[in-house]
Design a protein around this motif. Sequence first.
Motif, PDB file in Angstrom:
ATOM      1  N   ALA A 163     -27.976 -37.578  43.297  1.00 55.85           N
ATOM      2  CA  ALA A 163     -28.730 -36.515  43.669  1.00 55.85           C
ATOM      3  C   ALA A 163     -27.945 -35.526  44.624  1.00 55.85           C
ATOM      4  CB  ALA A 163     -29.845 -37.208  44.667  1.00 55.85           C
ATOM      5  N   VAL A 164     -28.658 -34.202  44.615  1.00 56.04           N
ATOM      6  CA  VAL A 164     -28.000 -33.469  45.310  1.00 56.04           C
ATOM      7  C   VAL A 164     -28.689 -32.505  46.317  1.00 56.04           C
ATOM      8  CG1 VAL A 164     -25.781 -32.586  43.477  1.00 56.04           C
ATOM      9  CG2 VAL A 164     -28.311 -31.553  43.402  1.00 56.04           C
ATOM     10  N   THR A 165     -28.129 -31.988  47.463  1.00 58.07           N
ATOM     11  CA  THR A 165     -28.836 -31.054  48.441  1.00 58.07           C
ATOM     12  C   THR A 165     -28.671 -29.652  47.841  1.00 58.07           C
ATOM     13  OG1 THR A 165     -28.483 -32.794  50.165  1.00 58.07           O
ATOM     14  CG2 THR A 165     -29.032 -30.367  50.719  1.00 58.07           C
ATOM     15  N   VAL A 166     -29.505 -29.096  47.851  1.00 61.18           N
ATOM     16  CA  VAL A 166     -29.424 -27.552  47.096  1.00 61.18           C
ATOM     17  C   VAL A 166     -29.908 -26.597  48.300  1.00 61.18           C
ATOM     18  CG1 VAL A 166     -30.414 -25.767  45.510  1.00 61.18           C
ATOM     19  CG2 VAL A 166     -29.903 -28.453  44.789  1.00 61.18           C
ATOM     20  N   GLY A 167     -29.154 -25.619  48.416  1.00 57.16           N
ATOM     21  CA  GLY A 167     -29.569 -24.625  49.227  1.00 57.16           C
ATOM     22  C   GLY A 167     -29.936 -23.103  48.692  1.00 57.16           C
ATOM     23  N   VAL A 168     -30.981 -22.445  48.936  1.00 54.61           N
ATOM     24  CA  VAL A 168     -31.281 -21.242  48.372  1.00 54.61           C
ATOM     25  C   VAL A 168     -31.322 -20.079  49.434  1.00 54.61           C
ATOM     26  CG1 VAL A 168     -32.793 -19.925  47.018  1.00 54.61           C
ATOM     27  CG2 VAL A 168     -32.625 -22.228  46.464  1.00 54.61           C
ATOM     28  N   VAL A 169     -30.347 -19.023  49.292  1.00 51.72           N
ATOM     29  CA  VAL A 169     -30.237 -17.950  50.052  1.00 51.72           C
ATOM     30  C   VAL A 169     -30.837 -16.825  49.355  1.00 51.72           C
ATOM     31  CG1 VAL A 169     -28.789 -16.668  51.564  1.00 51.72           C
ATOM     32  CG2 VAL A 169     -27.860 -18.763  50.857  1.00 51.72           C
ATOM     33  N   GLY A 170     -32.112 -16.553  49.961  1.00 45.09           N
ATOM     34  CA  GLY A 170     -32.704 -15.221  49.554  1.00 45.09           C
ATOM     35  C   GLY A 170     -33.858 -15.647  48.779  1.00 45.09           C
ATOM     36  N   ALA A 171     -34.442 -16.801  49.168  1.00 48.20           N
ATOM     37  CA  ALA A 171     -35.675 -17.372  48.412  1.00 48.20           C
ATOM     38  C   ALA A 171     -36.894 -16.546  48.467  1.00 48.20           C
ATOM     39  CB  ALA A 171     -35.975 -18.739  48.738  1.00 48.20           C
ATOM     40  N   THR A 172     -37.020 -15.693  49.306  1.00 47.71           N
ATOM     41  CA  THR A 172     -38.197 -14.949  49.401  1.00 47.71           C
ATOM     42  C   THR A 172     -38.040 -13.695  48.561  1.00 47.71           C
ATOM     43  OG1 THR A 172     -37.279 -13.578  51.215  1.00 47.71           O
ATOM     44  CG2 THR A 172     -38.750 -15.494  51.654  1.00 47.71           C
ATOM     45  N   GLY A 173     -37.180 -13.340  47.964  1.00 50.71           N
ATOM     46  CA  GLY A 173     -36.928 -12.305  47.069  1.00 50.71           C
ATOM     47  C   GLY A 173     -37.232 -12.784  45.543  1.00 50.71           C
ATOM     48  N   ALA A 174     -37.516 -11.770  44.652  1.00 45.97           N
ATOM     49  CA  ALA A 174     -38.065 -11.918  43.417  1.00 45.97           C
ATOM     50  C   ALA A 174     -37.259 -13.024  42.590  1.00 45.97           C
ATOM     51  CB  ALA A 174     -37.897 -10.769  42.699  1.00 45.97           C
ATOM     52  N   VAL A 175     -35.911 -12.923  42.614  1.00 45.25           N
ATOM     53  CA  VAL A 175     -34.956 -14.034  42.036  1.00 45.25           C
ATOM     54  C   VAL A 175     -34.987 -15.236  42.578  1.00 45.25           C
ATOM     55  CG1 VAL A 175     -32.604 -14.526  41.211  1.00 45.25           C
ATOM     56  CG2 VAL A 175     -33.379 -12.300  40.903  1.00 45.25           C
ATOM     57  N   GLY A 176     -34.960 -15.188  43.928  1.00 43.43           N
ATOM     58  CA  GLY A 176     -35.027 -16.496  44.966  1.00 43.43           C
ATOM     59  C   GLY A 176     -36.260 -17.222  44.457  1.00 43.43           C
ATOM     60  N   LYS A 177     -37.430 -16.798  44.270  1.00 44.24           N
ATOM     61  CA  LYS A 177     -38.715 -17.213  44.235  1.00 44.24           C
ATOM     62  C   LYS A 177     -38.530 -18.095  42.751  1.00 44.24           C
ATOM     63  CE  LYS A 177     -41.714 -14.213  46.242  1.00 44.24           C
ATOM     64  NZ  LYS A 177     -42.525 -13.140  45.891  1.00 44.24           N
ATOM     65  N   GLU A 178     -37.955 -17.335  41.807  1.00 43.26           N
ATOM     66  CA  GLU A 178     -37.995 -18.015  40.634  1.00 43.26           C
ATOM     67  C   GLU A 178     -36.885 -19.287  40.451  1.00 43.26           C
ATOM     68  OE1 GLU A 178     -39.852 -17.406  38.085  1.00 43.26           O
ATOM     69  OE2 GLU A 178     -40.797 -15.610  38.929  1.00 43.26           O
ATOM     70  N   ILE A 179     -35.809 -18.981  41.239  1.00 49.98           N
ATOM     71  CA  ILE A 179     -34.969 -20.166  41.422  1.00 49.98           C
ATOM     72  C   ILE A 179     -35.628 -21.455  41.901  1.00 49.98           C
ATOM     73  CG2 ILE A 179     -32.834 -21.207  42.629  1.00 49.98           C
ATOM     74  CD1 ILE A 179     -31.727 -18.187  42.395  1.00 49.98           C
ATOM     75  N   VAL A 180     -36.351 -21.199  42.926  1.00 48.31           N
ATOM     76  CA  VAL A 180     -37.066 -22.326  43.405  1.00 48.31           C
ATOM     77  C   VAL A 180     -38.000 -22.863  42.350  1.00 48.31           C
ATOM     78  CG1 VAL A 180     -38.861 -23.167  45.121  1.00 48.31           C
ATOM     79  CG2 VAL A 180     -37.070 -21.502  45.874  1.00 48.31           C
ATOM     80  N   ASP A 181     -38.632 -22.063  41.623  1.00 51.60           N
ATOM     81  CA  ASP A 181     -39.601 -22.348  40.469  1.00 51.60           C
ATOM     82  C   ASP A 181     -38.913 -23.125  39.496  1.00 51.60           C
ATOM     83  OD1 ASP A 181     -42.591 -22.383  39.743  1.00 51.60           O
ATOM     84  OD2 ASP A 181     -41.835 -21.453  37.921  1.00 51.60           O
ATOM     85  N   CYS A 182     -37.768 -22.560  39.167  1.00 51.96           N
ATOM     86  CA  CYS A 182     -36.787 -23.345  38.024  1.00 51.96           C
ATOM     87  C   CYS A 182     -36.289 -24.820  38.445  1.00 51.96           C
ATOM     88  CB  CYS A 182     -35.853 -22.512  37.720  1.00 51.96           C
ATOM     89  SG  CYS A 182     -36.145 -21.089  36.737  1.00 51.96           S
ATOM     90  N   LEU A 183     -36.006 -24.862  39.869  1.00 47.39           N
ATOM     91  CA  LEU A 183     -35.551 -26.110  40.272  1.00 47.39           C
ATOM     92  C   LEU A 183     -36.752 -27.121  40.371  1.00 47.39           C
ATOM     93  CD1 LEU A 183     -33.445 -24.978  43.437  1.00 47.39           C
ATOM     94  CD2 LEU A 183     -32.537 -26.102  41.460  1.00 47.39           C
TER      95      LEU A 183
END
Length: 337
Positions: free
Chosen positions: A1-21
């Motif tokens: 299992a991995v710990t994942v960090g997202v920088v910029g999660a409130t931007g258009a791309v960042g939000k989609e990264i969280v969704d894809c995760l």
Amino acid sequence: AVTVGVVGATGAVGKEIVDCLNKSSLDVSKLRIFGSSRSAGSTRDAGKFGEVPVELFDVAAARECDVVFLAVSGDFALEHAKAISEGDDGAVVIDNSSAFRYDKDIPLVVPEINGECTKGAKLIANPNCTTAIGLMALYPLHKLFKLKRVIMSTYQAASGAGQPGMDELQEGTRAVLSGEREVAENKIFAHPLPFNVIPHIDKFQENGYTKEEMKVTWECRKICGLPDDFPVSCTAVRIPTYRAHSETIIVETEEPVDIEAARKAFEEAPGIKLMDDTANEIYPMPLTATGQYDVEVGRIRKSLVFGDNGLEFFVVGDQLLRGAALNAVLVAEEMAK
Ligand code: HSE
């Protein structure tokens, strides 16, 4: 299992990264969201990861993660990406900006094409959205018929300029339709986008192309391992659609093209949905490609210009997904294999 960090999660791309995760096969034990002092202290609804606190970005904290997605500016990436990833205990950084794309030592990856380049890498560049979408169709053709020349015309959505671009399109359209203004205001785009088409994305270069157009040329060459002078020419145009980019692609090939073989290759290629039934008015469109992981390919026909050694077709992909967030998450999945 991995710990994942997202920088910029409130931007258009960042939000989609969280969704894809949320939908990814990646075994994420913990999701951390990093932001600026403006958003730090608040929380974000991150689906199955719950309400995640936004932490103030800090290199040491980011290095505690196994994988860090950067969905921020190129300047931010230049300043911090290497510090986050360096050394054996640094995180793997997947950067969505153009900061490292043209660096010879840094892999530029579309997993379905050159996923093997991620092996052992600590810093990986995600391609420009237009390139990633176009290459989904170009690469299967290259494998079959060997590309000789590529000409592309793009019709790019407002989301390419992030959430502020999407907001400017929406608010401007509303203001014109309600009669509040005759012409929409523009800050993000060079001209008002509602009811308009703008043949200008990013800065003009000395050769008359824009940087967006040259990114397509440079990145197609690097990702497909083509020579530095391989001819790819693009005209990139901003149109008032919301988040899916459309592309007319014309190729000349070394080998004669068998249309049925091309269609079959598109059908079998991962990440493509064939939408090519003109008798029933089925072809790719932003309306149908939006929110979809697959890139739509259709309007496939023999080229009147290049004859047997050519093909013309139309491609549409959600630029926030295949063109950015999904590609980045697929890179992480590839690395976890
Ligand atoms: N540069 C692209 C655009 C976004 O403006 O449409 C690609 O990530």
